[in-house]
Design a protein around this motif. Structure first.
Motif, PDB file in Angstrom:
ATOM      1  N   GLY A  49      21.652  74.377  16.836  1.00  0.00           N
ATOM      2  CA  GLY A  49      21.418  74.151  15.422  1.00  0.00           C
ATOM      3  C   GLY A  49      22.594  73.516  14.710  1.00  0.00           C
ATOM      4  O   GLY A  49      23.429  72.821  15.294  1.00  0.00           O
ATOM      5  N   LEU A  50      22.668  73.765  13.415  1.00  0.00           N
ATOM      6  CA  LEU A  50      23.734  73.265  12.550  1.00  0.00           C
ATOM      7  C   LEU A  50      24.516  74.467  12.050  1.00  0.00           C
ATOM      8  O   LEU A  50      23.937  75.466  11.626  1.00  0.00           O
ATOM      9  N   LYS A  51      25.840  74.387  12.098  1.00  0.00           N
ATOM     10  CA  LYS A  51      26.671  75.522  11.690  1.00  0.00           C
ATOM     11  C   LYS A  51      26.792  75.519  10.162  1.00  0.00           C
ATOM     12  O   LYS A  51      27.584  74.770   9.583  1.00  0.00           O
ATOM     13  N   ILE A  52      26.023  76.385   9.512  1.00  0.00           N
ATOM     14  CA  ILE A  52      25.957  76.411   8.057  1.00  0.00           C
ATOM     15  C   ILE A  52      27.306  76.762   7.448  1.00  0.00           C
ATOM     16  O   ILE A  52      27.681  76.241   6.389  1.00  0.00           O
TER      17      ILE A  52
ATOM     18  N   GLY B 166      31.328  73.506  17.211  1.00  0.00           N
ATOM     19  CA  GLY B 166      31.123  73.682  15.783  1.00  0.00           C
ATOM     20  C   GLY B 166      30.588  72.439  15.097  1.00  0.00           C
ATOM     21  O   GLY B 166      29.822  72.538  14.131  1.00  0.00           O
ATOM     22  N   VAL B 167      30.980  71.262  15.559  1.00  0.00           N
ATOM     23  CA  VAL B 167      30.520  70.022  14.920  1.00  0.00           C
ATOM     24  C   VAL B 167      29.305  69.423  15.626  1.00  0.00           C
ATOM     25  O   VAL B 167      28.859  68.337  15.267  1.00  0.00           O
ATOM     26  N   ALA B 168      28.778  70.124  16.629  1.00  0.00           N
ATOM     27  CA  ALA B 168      27.576  69.633  17.310  1.00  0.00           C
ATOM     28  C   ALA B 168      26.449  69.483  16.291  1.00  0.00           C
ATOM     29  O   ALA B 168      26.192  70.378  15.499  1.00  0.00           O
ATOM     30  N   GLY B 169      25.802  68.342  16.296  1.00  0.00           N
ATOM     31  CA  GLY B 169      24.720  68.093  15.354  1.00  0.00           C
ATOM     32  C   GLY B 169      25.165  67.503  14.030  1.00  0.00           C
ATOM     33  O   GLY B 169      24.323  67.147  13.210  1.00  0.00           O
ATOM     34  N   MET B 170      26.479  67.395  13.803  1.00  0.00           N
ATOM     35  CA  MET B 170      26.978  66.783  12.570  1.00  0.00           C
ATOM     36  C   MET B 170      27.220  65.302  12.813  1.00  0.00           C
ATOM     37  O   MET B 170      27.615  64.897  13.914  1.00  0.00           O
ATOM     38  N   SER B 171      26.993  64.485  11.800  1.00  0.00           N
ATOM     39  CA  SER B 171      27.223  63.053  11.919  1.00  0.00           C
ATOM     40  C   SER B 171      28.718  62.764  11.993  1.00  0.00           C
ATOM     41  O   SER B 171      29.554  63.622  11.694  1.00  0.00           O
TER      42      SER B 171
ATOM     43  N   THR C  98      15.671  67.936   8.830  1.00  0.00           N
ATOM     44  CA  THR C  98      15.938  68.621   7.555  1.00  0.00           C
ATOM     45  C   THR C  98      17.135  69.547   7.745  1.00  0.00           C
ATOM     46  O   THR C  98      16.963  70.694   8.161  1.00  0.00           O
ATOM     47  N   PRO C  99      18.340  69.084   7.487  1.00  0.00           N
ATOM     48  CA  PRO C  99      19.529  69.919   7.687  1.00  0.00           C
ATOM     49  C   PRO C  99      19.676  70.978   6.592  1.00  0.00           C
ATOM     50  O   PRO C  99      18.725  71.726   6.328  1.00  0.00           O
ATOM     51  N   HIS C 100      20.778  71.033   5.930  1.00  0.00           N
ATOM     52  CA  HIS C 100      21.047  72.044   4.913  1.00  0.00           C
ATOM     53  C   HIS C 100      21.518  71.344   3.651  1.00  0.00           C
ATOM     54  O   HIS C 100      22.234  70.348   3.713  1.00  0.00           O
TER      55      HIS C 100
ATOM     56  N   ALA D 167      13.427  69.668  12.400  1.00  0.00           N
ATOM     57  CA  ALA D 167      14.630  69.884  13.203  1.00  0.00           C
ATOM     58  C   ALA D 167      15.822  69.929  12.262  1.00  0.00           C
ATOM     59  O   ALA D 167      15.893  69.158  11.303  1.00  0.00           O
ATOM     60  N   ILE D 168      16.768  70.801  12.552  1.00  0.00           N
ATOM     61  CA  ILE D 168      17.905  70.976  11.659  1.00  0.00           C
ATOM     62  C   ILE D 168      18.961  69.889  11.835  1.00  0.00           C
ATOM     63  O   ILE D 168      19.801  69.688  10.968  1.00  0.00           O
ATOM     64  N   GLN D 169      18.890  69.149  12.945  1.00  0.00           N
ATOM     65  CA  GLN D 169      19.820  68.041  13.150  1.00  0.00           C
ATOM     66  C   GLN D 169      19.195  67.034  14.105  1.00  0.00           C
ATOM     67  O   GLN D 169      18.233  67.331  14.819  1.00  0.00           O
ATOM     68  N   SER D 170      19.733  65.817  14.085  1.00  0.00           N
ATOM     69  CA  SER D 170      19.081  64.687  14.750  1.00  0.00           C
ATOM     70  C   SER D 170      19.030  64.825  16.269  1.00  0.00           C
ATOM     71  O   SER D 170      18.072  64.378  16.905  1.00  0.00           O
ATOM     72  N   GLU D 171      20.064  65.409  16.877  1.00  0.00           N
ATOM     73  CA  GLU D 171      20.041  65.569  18.329  1.00  0.00           C
ATOM     74  C   GLU D 171      18.875  66.447  18.762  1.00  0.00           C
ATOM     75  O   GLU D 171      18.194  66.172  19.760  1.00  0.00           O
ATOM     76  N   GLU D 172      18.637  67.526  18.020  1.00  0.00           N
ATOM     77  CA  GLU D 172      17.531  68.406  18.360  1.00  0.00           C
ATOM     78  C   GLU D 172      16.193  67.744  18.053  1.00  0.00           C
ATOM     79  O   GLU D 172      15.202  67.982  18.742  1.00  0.00           O
ATOM     80  N   ALA D 173      16.157  66.889  17.033  1.00  0.00           N
ATOM     81  CA  ALA D 173      14.932  66.151  16.726  1.00  0.00           C
ATOM     82  C   ALA D 173      14.510  65.288  17.911  1.00  0.00           C
ATOM     83  O   ALA D 173      13.319  65.194  18.243  1.00  0.00           O
ATOM     84  N   GLY D 174      15.493  64.663  18.564  1.00  0.00           N
ATOM     85  CA  GLY D 174      15.188  63.833  19.722  1.00  0.00           C
ATOM     86  C   GLY D 174      14.598  64.643  20.856  1.00  0.00           C
ATOM     87  O   GLY D 174      13.651  64.206  21.518  1.00  0.00           O
ATOM     88  N   LEU D 175      15.128  65.834  21.092  1.00  0.00           N
ATOM     89  CA  LEU D 175      14.612  66.677  22.169  1.00  0.00           C
ATOM     90  C   LEU D 175      13.206  67.167  21.847  1.00  0.00           C
ATOM     91  O   LEU D 175      12.326  67.189  22.722  1.00  0.00           O
ATOM     92  N   ILE D 176      12.967  67.549  20.603  1.00  0.00           N
ATOM     93  CA  ILE D 176      11.633  68.007  20.212  1.00  0.00           C
ATOM     94  C   ILE D 176      10.614  66.899  20.413  1.00  0.00           C
ATOM     95  O   ILE D 176       9.523  67.126  20.954  1.00  0.00           O
TER      96      ILE D 176
END
Length: 442
Positions: free
Chosen positions: A354-357, A375-380, A231-233, A210-219
């Motif tokens: 996802g994560l905004k690269i 834009g900051v969704a998924g960022m700590s 695994t982000p960027h 998962a590219i960010q923790s919120e999506e990891a929880g859903l998966i």
């Protein structure tokens, strides 16, 4: 360092020419590939798709090892649906930019069209055979499939192979959620996939990235069987991130920059910014503000320039008069070329997963960033502290004017952005969970 013969092979399967690094997804894949290419592993990429004349040189410069498989005979259903999607995209773009001499949207219909692209359309029998042969030749300890569209390839493994090879899926995005967001905004998504279908594909793998923790929880919630790794960027593969934030007194002119690929989310974002935020910024005189737009998204603006109508609220496209002080730079040879030309980066994204690269890269280059809540969704929280977040798009001009008028604040934000990028988006942080998962195989 171990030699390539001693290293254990990780095989990565993709149809994305990520060595071009022309989109955020490609840049992330490149950073992961570079990381996995070092000891104790040998990364080999199984690539299915078109090969351009410049690809071998770019691959060599990146230090990658790629096995090419190009077919002149993809499945007829795939070709038909891909043509449909291309035609539908063209017609929707025509509707958005407006037909010549007509300010009303064009009809977005495609005659005799099949259904949109499905995951099953990517299952190519010839690729399965080539993948099976590659696996037997390389004897990999792990396989990484990029996107769920490559998941069909693990069906090439025999039962003994499947038991000894760890199969990993890199999701990039929650695609069913992304499709819903695109549809709600009135845009097409490149893949039609349901929540149940996507979760079923996740469950076929030993691990899911998962590219960010919120999506990891859903998966994990929808697919409890695989191990879920965040695994982000990583920006460590970028070696040219030392840009210079303008020092001293307030400049007479300041440049705001936006860079993006030619997708609907980017088109929507920059047009809403031009319509809702840019008029107020055009009134700013000290310093005077210009806007630099770069990347493939400029192609869509160039298409609109060839038409006399199709602007304004009727199409959701910025009127021509709002293109004052706007430069369309197109694609730039190097990412640093863009960041060295701007004082502030802006990302007015309204939807997408996802994560905004592009946010991560702005932080890495030490360029002050103003973005949205999406834009900051998924960022700590720490990563968010390195940028300015506008609660609403209408708030962006206020933040941008404040930054434009305060060189010291820009320097402080630039410094904080670099600190965040080094701590949050380094190889050590981005790939630590993946490294630990692969460690027993070394």
């Amino acid at each position: 360092m171990s030699s390539s013969r001693e290293a254990r092979t990780v095989l990565m399967a993709t149809d994305v020419p990520f060595w071009n690094a022309s989109t955020g997804a490609q840049q992330r894949m490149l950073s992961m590939a570079k990381y996995l290419s070092g000891s104790p592993f040998r990364l080999v990429t199984f690539y299915v798709g078109e090969v351009g004349p410049d690809d071998p040189a770019r691959i060599a410069m990146s230090g990658l090892e790629v096995v090419f498989y190009e077919s002149a005979r993809p499945p007829a259903a795939f070709v038909a649906r891909l043509k449909w999607y291309a035609e539908a995209t063209r017609m929707q773009l025509q509707r958005l930019v407006g037909p010549a001499g007509n300010s009303q949207p064009a009809a977005a219909t495609v005659s005799d069209s099949p259904e949109p692209l499905q995951v099953a359309d990517y299952s190519w029998p010839w690729a399965i055979e080539q993948f099976r042969e590659t696996v037997r030749n390389l004897n990999p300890v792990a396989i990484i499939c990029q996107y769920v569209t490559m998941s069909y390839l693990i069906g090439a493994l025999s039962i003994p192979e499947r038991k000894k090879i760890r199969c990993i899926l890199d999701t990039h995005d929650i695609l069913h959620d992304r499709g819903i967001q695109f549809g709600s905004a009135g845009y097409m998504h490149w893949l039609e996939i349901s929540r149940e279908e996507e979760a079923g594909l996740w469950d076929r793998f030993d691990a899911v990235l998962a590219i960010q923790s919120e999506e990891a929880g859903l998966i994990h919630e929808l697919a409890p069987k695989p191990k879920v790794l965040v695994t982000p960027h990583s920006i460590d593969y970028l070696t040219d991130t030392q840009t210079t934030v303008r020092q001293g007194e307030m400049p007479d002119e300041l440049v705001i920059g936006y860079i993006g690929s030619a997708n609907y989310s980017n088109w929507h974002a920059i047009n809403r910014f031009l319509i809702e935020s840019w008029p107020e910024l055009l009134e700013q005189e000290q310093p005077r503000i210009r806007l630099l737009i770069a990347g493939k998204i400029c192609d869509w603006f160039q298409m609109r320039r060839g038409r006399s109508g199709g602007s304004g609220p009727g199409t959701g496209t910025a009127p021509a008069e709002l293109m004052q002080r706007v430069e369309l730079a197109g694609e730039m040879p190097q990412l640093k070329d863009f960041y060295q030309r701007i004082d502030i980066a802006v990302n007015p994204v309204q939807f997408g997963t996802g994560l905004k690269i592009k946010n991560v890269e702005a932080l890495a280059y030490g360029v002050p960033l103003v973005t949205t809540l999406q834009g900051v969704a998924g960022m700590s929280e720490e990563a968010r502290s390195g940028c300015v977040v506008a609660q609403e798009l209408m708030d962006m001009p206020r933040h941008l004017v404040r930054l434009a008028s305060d060189p010291q604040l820009r320097r402080q934000l630039a410094r904080r952005g670099r600190e965040v990028a080094k701590s949050e988006f380094s190889d050590e942080n981005a790939f630590s969970q993946l490294r630990e998962y692969l460690a027993p195989l070394a």
